[in-house]
Design an enzyme around this catalytic site. Structure first.
Site, PDB file in Angstrom:
ATOM      1  N   TYR A   1     -15.586  35.669 -21.597  1.00  0.00           N
ATOM      2  CA  TYR A   1     -15.675  34.376 -20.911  1.00  0.00           C
ATOM      3  C   TYR A   1     -14.432  34.017 -20.111  1.00  0.00           C
ATOM      4  CZ  TYR A   1     -20.125  33.848 -23.130  1.00  0.00           C
ATOM      5  OH  TYR A   1     -21.432  34.050 -23.496  1.00  0.00           O
TER       6      TYR A   1
ATOM      7  N   LYS B   1       0.856  -1.206   0.000  1.00  0.00           N
ATOM      8  CA  LYS B   1       0.000   0.000   0.000  1.00  0.00           C
ATOM      9  C   LYS B   1       0.882   1.243   0.000  1.00  0.00           C
ATOM     10  CE  LYS B   1      -1.874  -1.548   3.734  1.00  0.00           C
ATOM     11  NZ  LYS B   1      -2.672  -1.790   4.947  1.00  0.00           N
TER      12      LYS B   1
ATOM     13  N   TYR C   1     -19.423  26.985 -19.947  1.00  0.00           N
ATOM     14  CA  TYR C   1     -18.831  28.222 -20.469  1.00  0.00           C
ATOM     15  C   TYR C   1     -17.710  28.711 -19.561  1.00  0.00           C
ATOM     16  CZ  TYR C   1     -21.584  28.763 -24.654  1.00  0.00           C
ATOM     17  OH  TYR C   1     -22.089  28.566 -25.911  1.00  0.00           O
TER      18      TYR C   1
ATOM     19  N   THR D   1      -8.594   8.524   8.500  1.00  0.00           N
ATOM     20  CA  THR D   1      -7.925   7.361   7.903  1.00  0.00           C
ATOM     21  C   THR D   1      -7.787   6.204   8.896  1.00  0.00           C
ATOM     22  OG1 THR D   1      -5.834   8.392   8.508  1.00  0.00           O
ATOM     23  CG2 THR D   1      -6.553   8.676   6.232  1.00  0.00           C
TER      24      THR D   1
ATOM     25  N   GLY E   1      -8.335   2.964  10.508  1.00  0.00           N
ATOM     26  CA  GLY E   1      -8.999   1.730  10.063  1.00  0.00           C
ATOM     27  C   GLY E   1      -8.870   1.487   8.565  1.00  0.00           C
ATOM     28  N   THR E   2      -8.003   2.261   7.887  1.00  0.00           N
ATOM     29  CA  THR E   2      -7.859   2.097   6.431  1.00  0.00           C
ATOM     30  C   THR E   2      -7.345   0.694   6.076  1.00  0.00           C
ATOM     31  OG1 THR E   2      -7.434   4.443   6.162  1.00  0.00           O
ATOM     32  CG2 THR E   2      -6.738   3.040   4.369  1.00  0.00           C
TER      33      THR E   2
ATOM     34  N   ASP F   1     -27.723  31.761 -30.618  1.00  0.00           N
ATOM     35  CA  ASP F   1     -27.517  31.928 -29.178  1.00  0.00           C
ATOM     36  C   ASP F   1     -28.510  32.954 -28.622  1.00  0.00           C
ATOM     37  OD1 ASP F   1     -26.069  31.000 -27.025  1.00  0.00           O
ATOM     38  OD2 ASP F   1     -24.823  32.804 -26.974  1.00  0.00           O
TER      39      ASP F   1
END
Ligand SMILES: Cc1ncc(COP(=O)(O)O)c(N)n1
Length: 598
Positions: free
Chosen positions: A542, A224, A512, A299, A301-302, A418
């Site tokens: 924009y 891990k 947009y 975290t 008990g991961t 538009d």
């Protein structure tokens, strides 16, 4: 689309959304025909795969058998438990450990097994050397798949396994199918002299994973990588060599500028580091599982959760012909479950909080906004179909507009349509005001409708720059793609509830915003031009701070609305479907401009 939004100061709110919950109903043909035939075939009693956990109790509920049983349940398995020790523990730390005598551990085991043998066994905190040795002589008789999370030290720094017990683990390893150490545990168990800080990138981690498998003799090791820091470039180096399994959507997650930018305007650190878990079977690297690092203190008990998730995913695996250590799907499901449980964790206690083991079920489907991801709803919407989203926000029309190669008639056609769209967009907001049930919401929708109406006048002036008169605008017939999109938005507003209206108007605003940010980046990187570009004014609007502030307000209100009143999985599915349809129709709107579709 909406330059009117440039000056919008009104808030847009949207209700809740999210998560991915799938319910599968399977009926076998035999059973069906059994039900229908004149002499019914007796139905097999329904069985949930049996997963056993041999571990310690965490009185705080976050780790140990408490985490294991919640995880096993979430995978649809039936969990039994053999306790090796009791801890007086909370999220702040472990206050005391009380070992269960090893003969009583074995007695519990016999009781469970004699009744119903498990498909998979998860082993966690084993508490003492005598229990470990007793298990090492018992497990070969059991002959089933085992997952060992070698719990040595708790997240809070408490030694949960005495020194002689760590040594005793080597008697157990030959009977372990899957060993799931983190980096410090792997360093310890592989007896390498490396310090954690000396690990440099993925190459060292790969070596550590292989060494751990070799030195312990466990059939498969999943190292891990939560404690490590790996860059995207480092991972990509191994692209041709090993199978790389990316977390859902993560491969492309960096491209969602509108969220990244908004998070940085909120002063949030945008986490670039990746977490890589390495799967090694028979001294061979099988796969790298790559995900984004979750910046969370929830975290505790991961390790317990991941190992129980592997046992449960194994017990419910579909590809029974693939060797266990090479069944990537098993690890992918377990890792993804654990990652989401961390990302959607709620706050509990004053130390390292627990995970959210129930995130797959109804009301907790959508993670709540967190420091790491304050926009879980929008993240869900965008990532639920990233290619579709990209077909909208990276459309060739946008690319050509940015580099100035877009034919003028295409832009003119688009801008005239538009104008028509704006009219319907305003009507959709008026419908929203009609359907709203608080005065604040009525006011918000009405103000936006008013803005759209006023700003369409600005739109008229804007079009004049391209030689399009008001009379020409009014006389232009609505194109089919414009009509399709506008009618869809208004139709959703008519038949749906207020949340549906929010959804129907959201993709225009957010999209947009994304287009504006992307074009700005393109200009900075020299892939788009502003000076001398015929569409400079449109781009400036924009890319402008005012428009982006309106987009951010819209996103914020959407997330707030959803967090306040989480939708059911069915409602979430409907909202996601509305979003997808609007995104698709937005993309068709650009097509219309580019291909002069009438
Ligand atoms: C009973 C028990 N089992 C396992 C752990 C390790 O979990 P963590 O490393 O998250 O503290 C724990 N703290 N308590």
């Amino acid at each position: 689309m909406p330059p009117y939004l440039i000056t919008t100061t009104t808030t847009i709110t949207v209700k809740q959304l999210v998560g991915r919950t799938a319910v599968t109903i399977a009926i076998t043909i035999e059973k069906m025909s059994g039900l229908l035939s004149s002499s019914p075939v007796p139905l097999e009693p329904r069985k949930a795969p049996h997963v056993l956990t041999i571990a310690g109790s965490d009185s705080g509920g976050g780790a140990g058998i408490q985490a294991d049983l919640k995880t096993i349940e979430a995978f649809g398995c039936y969990g039994t438990s053999v306790l090796t020790g009791l801890t007086a523990q909370n999220t702040k730390g472990v206050q005391a450990v009380h070992a269960v005598p090893s003969d009583f551990v074995i007695q519990q085991l016999q009781s469970v097994i004699e009744d119903e043998p498990p498909i998979a066994v998860k082993l966690g905190m084993l508490t003492s050397a005598s229990t470990i040795r007793a298990l090492a002589s018992y497990l070969p008789k059991l002959d089933c798949t085992t997952v060992l999370d070698p719990v040595i030290i708790s997240t809070s720094g408490h030694h949960l396994l005495p020194e002689d017990a760590v040594e005793a683990l080597y008697d157990l390893f030959p009977y372990v199918t899957f060993l799931t150490p983190n980096i410090p545990e792997a360093i310890r168990l592989s007896r390498t002299n490396t310090k954690e800080t000396e690990l440099k990138g993925l190459a060292d981690m790969l070596q550590l994973a292989k060494d751990t498998q070799l030195k312990t003799g466990a059939k498969t090791v999943l190292l891990k990588g939560g404690h490590g820091k790996v860059s995207r470039e480092d991972v990509l180096q191994y692209a041709g060599q090993y199978e790389i399994v990316w977390e859902e959507g993560d491969e492309e997650a960096d491209t969602v500028d509108v969220l990244t930018e908004y998070r940085s305007t909120l002063g949030l650190k945008v986490e670039k580091d990746l977490v890589v878990d390495i799967l090694v079977t028979g001294e061979e690297v099988v796969a790298l599982f790559v995900g984004r690092k979750v910046d969370s203190s929830s975290t505790h008990g991961t390790g317990c959760t991941l190992s129980s998730a592997i046992a449960s995913a194994y017990a419910t695996r579909r590809k029974k012909d693939v060797p266990a250590g090479k069944d990537i799907e098993v690890f992918k499901r377990a890792i993804s479950y654990t990652q989401s449980a961390i990302a959607s964790a709620f706050s509990f206690g004053h130390g390292h909080g627990p995970l959210n083991h129930a995130h797959l079920t109804a009301r907790r489907a959508l993670p709540p906004p967190t420091k790491h991801n304050p926009h879980p709803f929008l993240t869900h919407l965008i990532q639920s179909n990233l290619p579709l989203w990209k077909s909208y926000v990276r459309h060739p029309f946008v690319v050509q507009l940015g580099n100035g190669t877009l034919p003028r008639e295409c832009f003119e056609h688009y801008i005239k349509q538009d104008y028509h769209y704006l009219k319907h967009y305003a009507r959709a907001h008026a419908l929203g005001a009609y359907k709203a049930n608080t005065l604040a919401e009525i006011q918000a929708f009405s103000e936006i409708a008013l803005h759209v109406a006023r700003e369409s006048e600005m739109h008229v002036a804007y079009c004049a720059q391209f030689g399009i008169s008001r009379a020409e605008l009014a006389a232009t017939a609505e194109s089919s793609p414009c009509a399709a999109y506008a009618r869809y938005v208004v139709d959703i507003g008519t038949q749906g509830d207020i949340l549906d209206v929010y959804m129907a108007v959201a993709s225009c605003l957010v999209g947009y915003g994304e287009v504006g940010l992307w074009l700005k980046k393109q200009v900075e990187e020299g892939n788009a031009v502003l000076e001398g570009n015929l569409y400079k004014k449109w781009m400036e609007d924009y890319c402008g701070a005012e428009f982006l502030a309106a987009v951010n307000r819209g996103i914020e209100n959407l997330e707030r609305r959803v967090a306040e009143d989480p939708p059911s999985p069915e409602k979430l599915a409907r909202l996601t479907a509305i979003w997808h349809e609007c995104v698709r129709l937005e993309s068709r709107f650009w097509d219309m401009g580019l291909n002069l579709i009438h």
